[in-house]
Scaffold this active site. Structure first.
Site, PDB file in Angstrom:
ATOM      1  CB  SER A 190      37.281  49.315  13.340  1.00 24.05           C
ATOM      2  OG  SER A 190      37.982  49.076  12.125  1.00 24.05           O
ATOM      3  CG  ASP A 229      43.693  49.966   8.403  1.00 18.09           C
ATOM      4  OD1 ASP A 229      44.390  50.321   7.665  1.00 18.09           O
ATOM      5  OD2 ASP A 229      42.766  48.992   8.585  1.00 18.09           O
ATOM      6  CB  SER A 279      28.085  54.758  21.123  1.00 20.64           C
ATOM      7  OG  SER A 279      27.867  55.231  19.696  1.00 20.64           O
TER       8      SER A 279
END
Ligand code: GLA
Length: 381
Positions: A123, A167, A65
């Site tokens: 997310s 989402d 990441s």
């Protein structure tokens, strides 16, 4: 970001990665309606998570990441990992496998510019970019709607938030200059042009991290279910708030607590506001659309009670500017952003006013995030 990912990938794992991207989202109106099988009106935005990925012939994933500057090895046959962001990736793999896909190990690097914890669905962007990429590199054959469901179920089963499908759907189906009028019951949708001339969308981030969000979110969901169960006890065929009108709810008001009544009434009214708002967009009437946005905020704040002082404060300032056509808290609530629809010539005055008043009241500077409606998940050649 793409060059950075390619470079990191080469350095850490060797060779060239395939590159994918999935965006965050805004929602113009229709909040807390998705898990009640109502309507939402989201769009993908120009802020996204980028992923460089390649199968590695093993059964684990090596993941770097960029934003957390952390590299980890994830056992894809092991347990749900401790690290929060790794749960999303692990969950997506498991949900794909549950649906029959063969997904094995991979090396990857990811990073992006969706602000975290601001309610822009970083997310969902993460779930969507991994789902989309794994679907391509392992040839799983899932549709975008399947991938949205896979992302949603990752939240339910590996993160512990019983979210709706908005989402993930927006991140996967978004289109430049268009918002998605999605019927969360049938998953049928219509693309609605949204490219207002002389106006723009702006987000103002309260900087309040919504820590209450997941627990209170699940509580709201249960309160809605309680209301549905009461009405369903009398009216055959009722399975969600989508099947209930205000008149119907009023008939059984005496059997439910005041809180449950208010939660349910909000959702029913919010669906109607969305339908009226879409009608206004079709007529190019942004004034009326803006009113609906304010109405949505009032309901979220007073009836659904998912706002907070900082969000209410910003919407209060917005109301004093005639050039701000509409403003409302966006997403799950308890922090995150206010979305405003602003005339270009009122923009600077509004932003300056909010910044100075907010700073004076709360001692923090809110972050201003300009957004443009953009495309959904895709591979970058
Ligand atoms: C969060 C959830 C969505 C939706 C909104 C509220 O963003 O992830 O599914 O329920 O809250 O509208």
């Amino acid at each position: 970001m793409i060059d950075r990912i390619k470079e990191e990938f080469k350095k850490r794992f060797g060779g060239d990665a395939e590159i994918f991207v999935a965006p965050g989202r805004v929602n113009l109106i229709g909040e807390h309606t998705d898990y009640n099988l109502g309507f939402v009106l989201p769009g993908a935005i120009d802020k996204a998570i980028y992923l460089g990925i390649k199968p590695n012939g093993a059964m684990n994933a090596r993941i770097y990441s960029i934003d957390y500057d952390t590299e980890m090895s994830l056992d894809l046959d092991g347990d749900n990992p401790e690290r929060q962001w790794a749960k999303y990736i692990f969950g997506v793999v498991q949900e794909m496998r549950k649906r029959g896909a063969v997904v094995e190990g991979f090396d990857c690097v990811f990073g992006g510019d969706v602000p975290l914890g601001a309610g822009l669905s970083s997310s969902a962007a993460l779930e969507s970019v991994f789902g989309f990429a794994l679907n391509e590199i392992y040839g799983c054959g899932f549709s975008r709607a399947d991938l949205a469901r896979i992302g949603q179920m990752t939240e339910h089963n590996y993160v512990g938030v019983r979210c709706g499908i908005m989402d993930q759907f927006a991140s996967l189906f978004g289109k430049d200059g268009q918002v998605i009028k999605l019927d969360c019951r049938s998953l049928e949708f219509e693309m609605v042009p949204f490219a207002p001339v002389g106006m723009r969308l702006v987000l103002i981030d309260t900087m309040v991290k919504h820590s209450l969000a997941s627990s209170e979110y699940n509580v709201r969901r249960e309160q809605c279910e309680e209301g549905v169960n009461i009405v369903a006890g009398h009216v055959p065929g009722v399975t969600s708030l989508r099947d209930i009108t205000i008149d119907m709810l009023d008939r059984f008001k005496g059997e439910m607590s005041n809180v449950v009544y208010r939660r349910c009434a909000f959702v029913i009214n919010e669906n109607q506001r969305l339908l009226d708002g879409c009608e206004a967009l079709r007529m190019n009437d942004y004034e009326v659309f803006g009113h609906k946005m304010y109405g949505s905020h009032d309901g979220l704040s007073n009836e659904y009670q998912v706002s907070c002082r900082e969000l209410d404060f910003i919407v209060g300032v917005a109301r004093k500017h005639t050039g701000v056509l509409g403003a409302r808290m966006m997403g799950g609530g308890f922090g995150g952003c206010v979305i405003s629809l602003v005339n270009d010539d009122a923009y600077a005055g509004y932003i300056n006013d909010v910044q100075s008043k907010f700073k004076a009241e709360f001692g923090v500077s809110p972050r201003v995030i300009d957004v443009v409606i953009g495309d959904g998940a895709r591979q970058i050649q």
